[in-house]
Write an enzyme that holds these catalytic residues in place. Structure first.
Site, PDB file in Angstrom:
ATOM      1  N   ASP A  49       0.857  -1.173   0.000  1.00 36.97           N
ATOM      2  CA  ASP A  49       0.000   0.000   0.000  1.00 36.97           C
ATOM      3  C   ASP A  49       0.903   1.236   0.000  1.00 36.97           C
ATOM      4  O   ASP A  49       2.072   1.160   0.405  1.00 36.97           O
ATOM      5  CB  ASP A  49      -0.891  -0.028   1.250  1.00 36.97           C
ATOM      6  CG  ASP A  49      -1.618   1.278   1.482  1.00 36.97           C
ATOM      7  OD1 ASP A  49      -2.353   1.715   0.579  1.00 36.97           O
ATOM      8  OD2 ASP A  49      -1.443   1.863   2.568  1.00 36.97           O
ATOM      9  N   ASP A  76      -0.174   5.076   0.808  1.00 37.28           N
ATOM     10  CA  ASP A  76      -0.395   6.139   1.780  1.00 37.28           C
ATOM     11  C   ASP A  76      -0.240   5.650   3.217  1.00 37.28           C
ATOM     12  O   ASP A  76      -0.914   4.710   3.647  1.00 37.28           O
ATOM     13  CB  ASP A  76      -1.781   6.745   1.597  1.00 37.28           C
ATOM     14  CG  ASP A  76      -1.952   7.378   0.226  1.00 37.28           C
ATOM     15  OD1 ASP A  76      -0.943   7.804  -0.357  1.00 37.28           O
ATOM     16  OD2 ASP A  76      -3.091   7.428  -0.259  1.00 37.28           O
TER      17      ASP A  76
END
Length: 320
Positions: free
Chosen positions: A73, A75
């Site tokens: 991922d 962020d």
């Protein structure tokens, strides 16, 4: 082009639009990875000479296991804050939109860093704003601007600890992919700058190289991320049980649950609890005891947080 996240029930199963978004992201990622694979091959050739002094390689990631890959991922996992908000700052600097839009972006980014979790209304708002802002612009134009914005706002926000985890997979000869709700163009730029294989991201519709302001399927968020990873694994011939995934958010539990080696990185409270119950590995690169417990930025990030909040409030007062 699309934004970061939006309202998605936490445990809902994949819909047809999730599957479409996932498959579109996988197809876009494989195309964008062609050039990155050539660079990776060049790096591998340079480091091919054996080193007798090197210690024995760790058990994981397993060197030479080409059936394994890693999915990260973006962020708050690889990068502090939300990529779409940093991108918005860069677009404002280039006069793509007005001051009141910047105030909203600044406030949403400040809230995101303070709470350490996604607010569905903020993410929905950011997605719609981004789509309207880029509608009618050339894809090539936004790619060029994205390179500049990475240098201006994103490069210094990469978590060194997470970057080291990704490098360990690369050093083991495995492919490493970003998986994010951020626009695939932005994600691809970040992946290339970090030396990763490629990126799975939200695919915005374009005709003749011009953004239409619509998405292909839905944003790559929640179940759609899992569908993208599943589609890419099938296309690449990967064994998901031998793969690893890394995320900070409970929204990514569907993706983390797909692989044999899930990691919770800088986890929000819900993911931390879920990971501990299942004995998943945890890593927290935020400094300070409080940050590790509740996801609030520690001293190193408070200045930026205060600045973003103050800017948002000042602009809000001016607007009123």
């Amino acid at each position: 082009m699309a934004a970061l996240g939006w309202l998605t029930p936490r445990r809902r199963s994949a819909t047809a639009r999730s599957v479409l978004a996932g498959e579109a992201a996988a197809e876009a990622a494989r195309k964008s990875a062609t050039e990155l694979e050539a660079l990776e091959a060049a790096r591998a050739a340079e480091s091919a000479a054996p080193d007798e002094a090197e210690p024995t390689a760790p058990e994981f990631p397993v060197p030479g296991d080409t059936k394994a890959a890693a999915f990260f991922d973006l962020d708050n996992t690889v990068m502090q804050g939300a990529a779409i908000f940093h991108f918005g700052r860069g677009l404002y600097k280039r006069k793509f939109f007005e001051r009141q839009e910047l105030a909203r972006f600044a406030w949403q980014q400040a809230w995101f860093r303070l709470a350490g979790v996604e607010d569905p209304e903020h993410m929905q708002d950011a997605r719609e704003s981004a789509l309207s802002i880029v509608k009618g612009h050339k894809v090539s134009e936004l790619m060029t601007i994205g390179e500049e914005i990475y240098d201006e706002y994103m490069a210094e926000r990469i978590w060194p600890g997470t970057r080291a985890l990704a490098q360990a997979h690369l050093d083991a000869g495995q492919k490493v992919w970003l998986v994010t709700a951020a626009p695939v163009e932005t994600a691809t730029i970040i992946a290339r700058r970090l030396g990763l294989t490629g990126a799975l991201g939200t695919v915005a519709e374009s005709h003749d190289g011009i953004y239409t302001g619509r998405l292909v399927g839905e944003p790559l968020h929640g179940p759609a991320k899992a569908e993208a990873v599943r589609a890419l694994a099938t296309a690449e011939g990967l064994d998901l049980n031998r793969c690893a995934a890394y995320s900070d958010s409970h929204n990514d539990i569907p993706m983390l649950s797909l692989v044999g080696h899930p990691y919770a990185i800088n986890p929000d409270a819900k993911l931390r609890k879920y990971a501990r119950e299942r004995d998943w590995r945890l890593r927290d690169y935020r400094t300070g005891r409080k940050a590790a417990k509740v996801g609030i930025p520690a001293a190193a990030g408070v200045g930026a947080l205060a600045g973003g909040t103050a800017a948002a409030l000042a602009l809000h007062r001016r607007r009123r």
